[in-house]
Design a protein around this motif. Structure first.
Motif, PDB file in Angstrom:
ATOM      1  N   ILE A 131       0.840  -1.213   0.000  1.00 47.58           N
ATOM      2  CA  ILE A 131       0.000   0.000   0.000  1.00 47.58           C
ATOM      3  C   ILE A 131       0.870   1.257   0.000  1.00 47.58           C
ATOM      4  O   ILE A 131       0.640   2.202  -0.769  1.00 47.58           O
ATOM      5  CB  ILE A 131      -0.940  -0.008   1.221  1.00 47.58           C
ATOM      6  N   MET A 132       1.893   1.271   0.848  1.00 52.20           N
ATOM      7  CA  MET A 132       2.771   2.438   0.932  1.00 52.20           C
ATOM      8  C   MET A 132       3.523   2.659  -0.378  1.00 52.20           C
ATOM      9  O   MET A 132       3.633   3.795  -0.863  1.00 52.20           O
ATOM     10  CB  MET A 132       3.767   2.260   2.088  1.00 52.20           C
ATOM     11  N   GLU A 133       4.027   1.584  -0.975  1.00 53.21           N
ATOM     12  CA  GLU A 133       4.788   1.715  -2.209  1.00 53.21           C
ATOM     13  C   GLU A 133       3.903   2.168  -3.359  1.00 53.21           C
ATOM     14  O   GLU A 133       4.315   3.004  -4.178  1.00 53.21           O
ATOM     15  CB  GLU A 133       5.460   0.384  -2.544  1.00 53.21           C
ATOM     16  N   TYR A 134       2.688   1.640  -3.437  1.00 54.71           N
ATOM     17  CA  TYR A 134       1.777   2.034  -4.513  1.00 54.71           C
ATOM     18  C   TYR A 134       1.393   3.505  -4.384  1.00 54.71           C
ATOM     19  O   TYR A 134       1.425   4.252  -5.371  1.00 54.71           O
ATOM     20  CB  TYR A 134       0.524   1.159  -4.491  1.00 54.71           C
ATOM     21  N   LEU A 135       1.023   3.933  -3.182  1.00 55.87           N
ATOM     22  CA  LEU A 135       0.611   5.316  -2.982  1.00 55.87           C
ATOM     23  C   LEU A 135       1.767   6.283  -3.245  1.00 55.87           C
ATOM     24  O   LEU A 135       1.571   7.347  -3.843  1.00 55.87           O
ATOM     25  CB  LEU A 135       0.078   5.506  -1.556  1.00 55.87           C
ATOM     26  N   THR A 136       2.967   5.918  -2.802  1.00 54.45           N
ATOM     27  CA  THR A 136       4.129   6.778  -3.037  1.00 54.45           C
ATOM     28  C   THR A 136       4.411   6.927  -4.527  1.00 54.45           C
ATOM     29  O   THR A 136       4.640   8.040  -5.025  1.00 54.45           O
ATOM     30  CB  THR A 136       5.368   6.204  -2.333  1.00 54.45           C
ATOM     31  N   SER A 137       4.371   5.809  -5.260  1.00 53.91           N
ATOM     32  CA  SER A 137       4.601   5.859  -6.699  1.00 53.91           C
ATOM     33  C   SER A 137       3.524   6.688  -7.391  1.00 53.91           C
ATOM     34  O   SER A 137       3.825   7.503  -8.286  1.00 53.91           O
ATOM     35  CB  SER A 137       4.623   4.442  -7.278  1.00 53.91           C
ATOM     36  N   TYR A 138       2.277   6.522  -6.986  1.00 53.85           N
ATOM     37  CA  TYR A 138       1.168   7.250  -7.597  1.00 53.85           C
ATOM     38  C   TYR A 138       1.303   8.761  -7.355  1.00 53.85           C
ATOM     39  O   TYR A 138       1.159   9.564  -8.290  1.00 53.85           O
ATOM     40  CB  TYR A 138      -0.159   6.745  -7.029  1.00 53.85           C
ATOM     41  N   LEU A 139       1.614   9.141  -6.119  1.00 52.16           N
ATOM     42  CA  LEU A 139       1.720  10.561  -5.790  1.00 52.16           C
ATOM     43  C   LEU A 139       2.905  11.212  -6.510  1.00 52.16           C
ATOM     44  O   LEU A 139       2.795  12.340  -7.015  1.00 52.16           O
ATOM     45  CB  LEU A 139       1.862  10.733  -4.272  1.00 52.16           C
ATOM     46  N   LEU A 140       4.043  10.521  -6.562  1.00 51.19           N
ATOM     47  CA  LEU A 140       5.208  11.073  -7.249  1.00 51.19           C
ATOM     48  C   LEU A 140       4.929  11.270  -8.738  1.00 51.19           C
ATOM     49  O   LEU A 140       5.339  12.281  -9.326  1.00 51.19           O
ATOM     50  CB  LEU A 140       6.420  10.163  -7.053  1.00 51.19           C
ATOM     51  N   GLU A 141       4.226  10.314  -9.325  1.00 47.12           N
ATOM     52  CA  GLU A 141       3.924  10.445 -10.755  1.00 47.12           C
ATOM     53  C   GLU A 141       2.934  11.583 -11.007  1.00 47.12           C
ATOM     54  O   GLU A 141       3.062  12.322 -11.989  1.00 47.12           O
ATOM     55  CB  GLU A 141       3.368   9.134 -11.304  1.00 47.12           C
ATOM     56  N   LYS A 142       1.945  11.735 -10.125  1.00 46.93           N
ATOM     57  CA  LYS A 142       0.976  12.815 -10.300  1.00 46.93           C
ATOM     58  C   LYS A 142       1.619  14.185 -10.107  1.00 46.93           C
ATOM     59  O   LYS A 142       1.269  15.149 -10.790  1.00 46.93           O
ATOM     60  CB  LYS A 142      -0.190  12.639  -9.316  1.00 46.93           C
ATOM     61  N   LEU A 143       2.567  14.269  -9.167  1.00 50.31           N
ATOM     62  CA  LEU A 143       3.195  15.552  -8.879  1.00 50.31           C
ATOM     63  C   LEU A 143       4.252  15.928  -9.905  1.00 50.31           C
ATOM     64  O   LEU A 143       4.344  17.091 -10.327  1.00 50.31           O
ATOM     65  CB  LEU A 143       3.824  15.518  -7.478  1.00 50.31           C
ATOM     66  N   PHE A 144       5.077  14.945 -10.319  1.00 49.55           N
ATOM     67  CA  PHE A 144       6.224  15.247 -11.177  1.00 49.55           C
ATOM     68  C   PHE A 144       6.169  14.544 -12.535  1.00 49.55           C
ATOM     69  O   PHE A 144       7.113  14.677 -13.318  1.00 49.55           O
ATOM     70  CB  PHE A 144       7.524  14.857 -10.457  1.00 49.55           C
TER      71      PHE A 144
END
Length: 309
Positions: free
Chosen positions: A97-110
């Motif tokens: 869950i942590m890895e998926y959310l981190t990857s998703y947020l980084l992609e949306k932001l940058f």
């Protein structure tokens, strides 16, 4: 005091996670590979995971046992005896869950991807995969079995002044690193967005001219194309050659832009360019994302060749 103690441990485990990432990637790639989102030697996602283990399997069970809200036997080291299979499942699911959310947020932001499991079996959108989640579950068992007892024995709470001062210094360092990292990432993505926008505009104009037929080719290309358009049935090969030449002329500015961007990049931008695995761009359509990824890889190759030289 408690927050300072947790924060210091968070920074320590983030540094250990950075060492693991760099060692693994260096062995796999057979050359030094500095990994991580931040510029400094820390990977915060590992620190968050380790602190959650320390809280869920260390301090929280002890507090619940002491307040008679939980009935669990205590081990020889004074920690609660939680079944290893439960620790494994909690760490495996929690890390996914942590890895998926981190990857998703980084992609949306940058609009960029720092890790990609697309080539690994049983992956979900390339963000997480079952083998990696199992590995993190086993790492959680190791942390709870051997690392947490050592962390609980650190006498940081017996030296509150030292602990707080160290936490403040580390917080200052983390804030500076995060601010500089975000600033350089914004600059890098801005350069890449301008590169993608310029290339997309030229490609779209080329496609529009080609799709309008021989008459549009004649107007856009001049007298030579005009003659080919009037005799399109007899001169299809000439028209096709003109379209290819037009596309080549439109693609030439991409090479020039790549040559101009490289020397202007700062050291931090070059670091992020190396750390990022792929770039998707701001436009949502798949064709534009593919072109952005291709331009990004060409820029990566150009910078890597200059670095080796």
């Amino acid at each position: 005091m408690i927050l300072a103690s947790y924060f210091n441990k968070f920074m320590f485990f983030s540094f250990i996670g950075w060492l693991y990432e760099c060692s693994y990637c260096t062995i796999r790639n057979r050359h030094w590979d500095n990994r991580g989102f931040l510029y400094g030697p820390i990977c915060p996602i590992y620190g968050f995971g380790a602190i959650l283990c320390l809280f869920l399997f260390g301090d929280l069970p002890l507090y619940l046992i002491q307040t008679n809200r939980l009935q669990l036997p205590l081990a020889d080291n004074g920690l609660a005896q939680i079944p290893l299979w439960q620790i494994f499942l909690i760490c495996m699911v929690g890390s996914a869950i942590m890895e998926y959310l981190t990857s998703y947020l980084l992609e949306k932001l940058f609009h960029a991807v720092w890790w990609d499991y697309s080539h690994v079996p049983l992956n979900l959108h390339g963000r997480i995969c079952l083998p990696a989640s199992i590995g993190f579950g086993l790492a959680g068992v190791v942390i709870s079995k051997w690392v947490i007892p050592l962390a609980m024995e650190v006498p940081d709470r017996e030296h509150p002044v030292t602990t707080i001062v160290l936490a403040l210094l580390l917080a200052f360092y983390l804030g500076m690193d995060s601010g500089l990292t975000i600033e350089s990432l914004i600059q890098l993505t801005h350069r890449l967005d301008l590169l993608q926008e310029s290339f997309d505009n030229r490609m779209e104009s080329t496609v529009q001219i080609a799709s309008l037929g021989p008459g549009a080719i004649a107007v856009a290309a001049g007298s030579a194309a005009r003659e080919a358009a009037l005799n399109a049935r007899e001169n299809l090969s000439e028209a096709a050659a003109m379209i290819r030449e037009s596309a080549a002329r439109q693609a030439l500015p991409l090479k020039n832009n790549l040559s101009e961007i490289g020397p202007r990049m700062t050291r931090r931008e070059r670091y992020h360019l190396h750390a990022i695995r792929s770039y998707r761009g701001r436009r949502p359509d798949p064709d534009s994302a593919k072109r952005a990824g291709n331009a990004f890889r060409r820029l990566q190759d150009r910078i890597n060749r200059r670095t080796k030289q």
